[in-house]
Design an enzyme around this catalytic site. Structure first.
Site, PDB file in Angstrom:
ATOM      1  CE1 TYR A   1      12.454  31.611   4.731  1.00 36.63           C
ATOM      2  CE2 TYR A   1      12.875  29.255   4.508  1.00 36.63           C
ATOM      3  CZ  TYR A   1      12.568  30.478   3.935  1.00 36.63           C
ATOM      4  OH  TYR A   1      12.383  30.579   2.593  1.00 36.63           O
TER       5      TYR A   1
ATOM      6  CE  LYS B   1      -0.303  -0.421   5.037  1.00 39.94           C
ATOM      7  NZ  LYS B   1      -1.107  -0.959   6.148  1.00 39.94           N
TER       8      LYS B   1
HETATM    9  C1  LIG Z   1      -0.352  -1.960   6.798  1.00 40.64           C
HETATM   10  C2  LIG Z   1      -0.903  -3.272   7.231  1.00 40.64           C
HETATM   11  C3  LIG Z   1      -0.070  -4.399   7.381  1.00 40.64           C
HETATM   12  C4  LIG Z   1       1.442  -4.303   7.294  1.00 40.64           C
HETATM   13  O1  LIG Z   1       1.929  -3.848   8.529  1.00 40.64           O
HETATM   14  P1  LIG Z   1       3.495  -3.654   8.819  1.00 40.64           P
HETATM   15  O2  LIG Z   1       3.551  -3.233  10.228  1.00 40.64           O
HETATM   16  O3  LIG Z   1       3.964  -2.596   7.881  1.00 40.64           O
HETATM   17  O4  LIG Z   1       4.148  -4.963   8.556  1.00 40.64           O
HETATM   18  C5  LIG Z   1      -0.650  -5.610   7.639  1.00 40.64           C
HETATM   19  N1  LIG Z   1      -2.004  -5.722   7.802  1.00 40.64           N
HETATM   20  C6  LIG Z   1      -2.827  -4.661   7.702  1.00 40.64           C
HETATM   21  C7  LIG Z   1      -4.283  -4.839   7.888  1.00 40.64           C
HETATM   22  C8  LIG Z   1      -2.305  -3.400   7.424  1.00 40.64           C
HETATM   23  O5  LIG Z   1      -3.129  -2.341   7.335  1.00 40.64           O
END
Ligand SMILES: *Cc1c(COP(=O)(O)O)cnc(C)c1O
Length: 368
Positions: A259, A40
């Site tokens: 800044y 994702k």
């Molecule tokens: C993002 C996500 C993962 C992966 O989690 P990590 O901590 O990055 O390994 C797994 N399951 C779900 C439902 C997620 O939203």
């Protein structure tokens, strides 16, 4: 291999060999379970297509994304693989799921009804059932699971290919909540049709065999984030952000830097300017807190991080070591991703997903 143009003063390198080494290491930890990959948010900012291609070459055949758009982008490039979509299915878009063989994660009984309504007269619709065991975010409640157990017809025409849940505290092995969620998950499974199960994210894999079930869903660990905070990082570093010093200012009288005149230089010193800023994902609150590395030497980020630039106090280094053209590490190498995140008061996940589109990216390795 995509080459950096000679113009690039800031380089983001993504090591696809390190990525696949991480994938193999996770696989070696899970016995016979299947190791999916969570890609994702553009594979946590690293580039979904490059990451997925490398993982497929390494034998990975199951992927998870959050949104339908991400799933469609993935499907366009890779036809045959399993694509699960965490955020679920809606009335408006179920046809796309079906036509592109995307597998929705069913988070509510309403989504189940939507998916099932489409199933009449066609082969069963593949679905993942998500049961909430303590996140209170997505997933069926225990009440909804009980209702499904009483009214199993609600699942007619649906092929449950996976039952999943998500751990809230997996990065802390001492948390009693881990075991409580594991037990709640086992209870829910008893009430649902027999199907393969999945509970563990990256950190969950390191909680041991009892958490592995049939499929694990790592994201972070693949990309080099330490899944076992407080213990040495077993994962290989995937991301390195480096940039060239573009100017060095010799300061011989008291003055301020950047800044807000937020940093005051009192004695003779040298300030190096680097062409990376918050637009590139160098979080603004690293100003006055973060560090950069020149060779093995750590130097402080002084003054505020600007949109395109950041300033370092290089006074303690010999002038020849900190001159224009010299490469500086901002993430990776001597400065682990997790240590940068800690300086910024955040987690490696946020650092990676904020990496800017302006950075020139170089992908190395990955069997291409
Ligand atoms: C993002 C996500 C993962 C992966 O989690 P990590 O901590 O990055 O390994 C797994 N399951 C779900 C439902 C997620 O939203």
């Amino acid at each position: 291999m995509t080459r950096h143009s000679e113009r690039a003063d800031a380089q983001l390198t993504v090591d696809l060999d390190a990525l696949t080494r991480n994938y193999r290491l996770l696989k070696s930890r899970i016995g016979g379970a299947r190791c999916a990959a969570v890609v994702k948010a553009d594979a946590y900012g690293l580039g979904m297509h490059e990451v997925v291609s490398a993982l497929i070459r390494d034998g990975c055949d199951s992927f998870f994304v959050a949104t339908l758009d991400e799933a469609m982008a993935l499907r366009e490039r890779v036809p045959g693989v399993f694509v699960g979509v965490f955020n679920g299915v809606t009335d408006a878009h179920h046809k796309v799921f079906k036509s592109q063989s995307l597998i929705p994660v069913i988070n509510t009984l309403g989504q189940l009804a939507t998916w099932r309504a489409q199933a009449s007269g066609s082969p069963p619709h593949a679905a993942i059932l998500h049961v909430d065991t303590g996140m209170c975010r997505l997933g069926l409640t225990s009440g909804e699971v009980a209702l499904l157990a009483d009214e199993p017809d609600r699942l007619n025409g649906v092929d449950v290919v996976l039952i999943m849940s998500h751990l809230a505290c997996a990065d802390d092995a001492e948390q009693p909540m881990n075991n409580a969620q594991r037990e709640a998950f086992a209870e829910a499974r008893k009430r649902l049709p027999a199907a393969p199960a999945s509970l563990a994210n990256s950190s969950g894999i390191f909680l041991g065999e009892a958490y592995h079930f049939d499929l694990v869903r790592p994201g972070a660990a693949l990309y080099g984030i330490n899944p076992t905070p407080g213990r040495p990082n077993p994962m290989a570093e995937v991301v390195r952000l480096r940039a060239k010093i573009i100017q060095v200012r010799d300061v011989d009288r008291p003055q301020t830097v950047g800044y807000g005149a937020a940093h005051r230089v009192s004695g003779p010193s040298r300030i190096a300017t680097i062409p990376v800023g918050y637009a590139d994902g160098l979080l603004r609150n690293l100003g006055g807190r973060g560090r950069a590395a020149i060779g093995e030497a750590l130097v402080p980020i002084v003054g505020r991080v600007s949109m395109d630039l950041v300033t370092l106090d290089v006074t303690k280094l010999p002038a020849t070591a900190a001159r224009p053209g010299v490469m500086v590490d901002l993430i990776g190498g001597p400065l682990s991703l997790d240590s940068v995140a800690e300086s910024a008061g955040t987690i490696g996940y946020e650092i990676l997903t904020r990496l800017g589109q302006r950075l020139q990216r170089q992908y190395v390795g990955g069997g291409r």
